[in-house]
Write a protein that holds these residues in place. Structure first.
Motif, PDB file in Angstrom:
ATOM      1  N   TYR A  66      27.481 -11.470-129.111  1.00  8.58           N
ATOM      2  CA  TYR A  66      27.330 -10.257-128.171  1.00  8.58           C
ATOM      3  C   TYR A  66      26.605 -10.427-127.327  1.00  8.58           C
ATOM      4  N   TYR A  67      26.818 -10.098-125.928  1.00 11.23           N
ATOM      5  CA  TYR A  67      25.730 -10.501-124.822  1.00 11.23           C
ATOM      6  C   TYR A  67      25.562  -8.978-124.129  1.00 11.23           C
ATOM      7  N   CYS A  68      24.306  -8.905-123.751  1.00  5.89           N
ATOM      8  CA  CYS A  68      24.134  -7.591-122.818  1.00  5.89           C
ATOM      9  C   CYS A  68      23.910  -8.215-121.355  1.00  5.89           C
ATOM     10  N   ALA A  69      24.378  -7.480-120.460  1.00  7.43           N
ATOM     11  CA  ALA A  69      24.205  -7.666-118.987  1.00  7.43           C
ATOM     12  C   ALA A  69      23.776  -6.481-118.324  1.00  7.43           C
ATOM     13  N   ALA A  70      23.322  -6.992-116.954  1.00  9.32           N
ATOM     14  CA  ALA A  70      22.779  -5.813-116.122  1.00  9.32           C
ATOM     15  C   ALA A  70      23.448  -5.883-114.646  1.00  9.32           C
ATOM     16  N   GLY A  71      24.001  -5.031-114.042  1.00  9.25           N
ATOM     17  CA  GLY A  71      24.388  -5.078-112.901  1.00  9.25           C
ATOM     18  C   GLY A  71      24.129  -3.736-111.855  1.00  9.25           C
ATOM     19  N   ASN A  72      24.604  -3.981-110.673  1.00 10.79           N
ATOM     20  CA  ASN A  72      24.364  -2.748-109.863  1.00 10.79           C
ATOM     21  C   ASN A  72      25.580  -1.770-109.569  1.00 10.79           C
ATOM     22  N   PHE A  73      26.639  -2.041-110.399  1.00  5.00           N
ATOM     23  CA  PHE A  73      27.774  -1.128-110.216  1.00  5.00           C
ATOM     24  C   PHE A  73      28.124  -0.614-111.434  1.00  5.00           C
ATOM     25  N   VAL A  74      28.606   0.678-111.143  1.00  2.00           N
ATOM     26  CA  VAL A  74      29.211   1.046-112.629  1.00  2.00           C
ATOM     27  C   VAL A  74      30.591   0.888-112.813  1.00  2.00           C
ATOM     28  N   THR A  75      30.844  -0.243-113.815  1.00  3.74           N
ATOM     29  CA  THR A  75      31.910  -1.035-113.920  1.00  3.74           C
ATOM     30  C   THR A  75      32.089  -1.590-115.152  1.00  3.74           C
ATOM     31  N   THR A  76      33.244  -1.792-115.726  1.00  2.00           N
ATOM     32  CA  THR A  76      33.378  -2.384-116.909  1.00  2.00           C
ATOM     33  C   THR A  76      33.627  -4.150-116.634  1.00  2.00           C
ATOM     34  N   GLN A  77      33.775  -4.138-115.674  1.00  2.00           N
ATOM     35  CA  GLN A  77      34.292  -5.758-115.174  1.00  2.00           C
ATOM     36  C   GLN A  77      33.188  -6.676-115.069  1.00  2.00           C
ATOM     37  N   LYS A  78      33.136  -7.660-116.046  1.00  2.00           N
ATOM     38  CA  LYS A  78      32.118  -8.519-116.323  1.00  2.00           C
ATOM     39  C   LYS A  78      31.700  -9.166-114.996  1.00  2.00           C
ATOM     40  N   SER A  79      32.769  -9.402-114.052  1.00  2.00           N
ATOM     41  CA  SER A  79      32.339 -10.221-113.084  1.00  2.00           C
ATOM     42  C   SER A  79      31.111  -9.405-112.144  1.00  2.00           C
ATOM     43  N   GLN A  80      31.105  -8.272-112.200  1.00  2.00           N
ATOM     44  CA  GLN A  80      30.019  -7.475-111.535  1.00  2.00           C
ATOM     45  C   GLN A  80      28.984  -7.445-112.096  1.00  2.00           C
ATOM     46  N   TYR A  81      28.655  -8.114-113.210  1.00  2.28           N
ATOM     47  CA  TYR A  81      27.443  -7.931-113.704  1.00  2.28           C
ATOM     48  C   TYR A  81      26.641  -9.263-113.472  1.00  2.28           C
ATOM     49  N   ASP A  82      25.373  -9.092-113.081  1.00  7.28           N
ATOM     50  CA  ASP A  82      24.360 -10.136-112.284  1.00  7.28           C
ATOM     51  C   ASP A  82      23.862 -10.739-113.290  1.00  7.28           C
ATOM     52  N   TYR A  83      23.327 -10.153-114.234  1.00  4.98           N
ATOM     53  CA  TYR A  83      22.359 -10.860-115.259  1.00  4.98           C
ATOM     54  C   TYR A  83      22.756 -10.576-116.724  1.00  4.98           C
ATOM     55  N   TRP A  84      22.676 -11.870-117.476  1.00 10.26           N
ATOM     56  CA  TRP A  84      23.212 -11.880-118.638  1.00 10.26           C
ATOM     57  C   TRP A  84      22.020 -12.426-119.768  1.00 10.26           C
ATOM     58  N   GLY A  85      22.129 -12.002-120.965  1.00 14.53           N
ATOM     59  CA  GLY A  85      21.431 -12.480-121.911  1.00 14.53           C
ATOM     60  C   GLY A  85      21.912 -13.828-122.681  1.00 14.53           C
ATOM     61  N   GLN A  86      21.465 -14.370-123.500  1.00 16.75           N
ATOM     62  CA  GLN A  86      21.857 -15.639-124.121  1.00 16.75           C
ATOM     63  C   GLN A  86      22.914 -15.446-125.240  1.00 16.75           C
ATOM     64  N   GLY A  87      22.990 -14.130-125.616  1.00 16.03           N
ATOM     65  CA  GLY A  87      24.149 -13.729-126.814  1.00 16.03           C
ATOM     66  C   GLY A  87      23.342 -13.776-127.987  1.00 16.03           C
ATOM     67  N   THR A  88      23.840 -13.020-129.129  1.00 16.13           N
ATOM     68  CA  THR A  88      23.534 -12.629-130.319  1.00 16.13           C
ATOM     69  C   THR A  88      24.715 -12.676-131.159  1.00 16.13           C
ATOM     70  N   GLN A  89      24.645 -13.619-132.451  1.00  9.53           N
ATOM     71  CA  GLN A  89      25.838 -13.719-133.271  1.00  9.53           C
ATOM     72  C   GLN A  89      25.862 -12.346-134.161  1.00  9.53           C
ATOM     73  N   VAL A  90      27.030 -11.796-134.296  1.00  7.72           N
ATOM     74  CA  VAL A  90      27.352 -10.741-135.282  1.00  7.72           C
ATOM     75  C   VAL A  90      28.569 -11.114-136.230  1.00  7.72           C
ATOM     76  N   THR A  91      28.279 -11.355-137.442  1.00  6.23           N
ATOM     77  CA  THR A  91      29.192 -11.739-138.303  1.00  6.23           C
ATOM     78  C   THR A  91      29.736 -10.591-139.246  1.00  6.23           C
ATOM     79  N   VAL A  92      30.972 -10.151-139.583  1.00 11.76           N
ATOM     80  CA  VAL A  92      31.183  -9.173-140.327  1.00 11.76           C
ATOM     81  C   VAL A  92      32.246  -9.813-141.189  1.00 11.76           C
ATOM     82  N   SER A  93      31.870  -9.665-142.667  1.00 12.79           N
ATOM     83  CA  SER A  93      32.640 -10.221-143.525  1.00 12.79           C
ATOM     84  C   SER A  93      33.536  -9.065-144.169  1.00 12.79           C
ATOM     85  N   SER A  94      34.824  -9.553-144.749  1.00 11.29           N
ATOM     86  CA  SER A  94      35.763  -8.611-145.455  1.00 11.29           C
ATOM     87  C   SER A  94      35.404  -8.197-146.680  1.00 11.29           C
TER      88      SER A  94
END
Length: 126
Positions: free
Chosen positions: A98-126
């Motif tokens: 999972y990554y968080c991102a910051a941007g200047n546009f109100v959008t769901t398009q990842k290309s419009q987000y300028d800054y990204w975190g490194q990501g964090t792993q989430v694992t869900v077992s059944s």
């Protein structure tokens, strides 16, 4: 410019809950639209990173992917420069980085987000 750092990685059982946090540096956090995205195992190419949720600058408007609607909640605390993702009723298919991102546009398009975190792993077992 803003730097983002996710926390809250973990392992959960199906039906369980996890809360992710994303702390931002800098004084302009409140000026950014914030989003959460995820990348599932086997989908390591950047275009396969999918939108999860976003929240506007004031925190009053949120949008969710259909796959998480009703289960995940995005929120932000501008005083703490932090955005959160509360994940309930987790499913094995929620397993991803999972990554968080910051941007200047109100959008769901990842290309419009300028800054990204490194990501964090989430694992869900059944």
């Amino acid at each position: 410019q803003v730097q983002l750092a996710e926390s809250g990685r973990g392992l959960a059982q199906a039906g369980g809950s996890l809360r992710l946090s994303c702390a931002a540096s800098g004084r302009t956090f409140s000026s950014y639209v914030m989003g959460w995205f995820r990348q599932a195992p086997g989908k390591e190419r950047e275009f396969e990173r999918e939108f999860v949720a976003r929240i506007n600058r004031g925190g009053m408007t949120t949008v969710y992917a259909d796959s998480v609607k009703g289960r995940f909640t995005i929120s932000r605390d501008n005083a703490k420069n932090t955005v959160y993702l509360q994940m309930n009723s987790l499913k094995p298919e929620d397993t991803a980085v999972y990554y968080c991102a910051a941007g200047n546009f109100v959008t769901t398009q990842k290309s419009q987000y300028d800054y990204w975190g490194q990501g964090t792993q989430v694992t869900v077992s059944s």
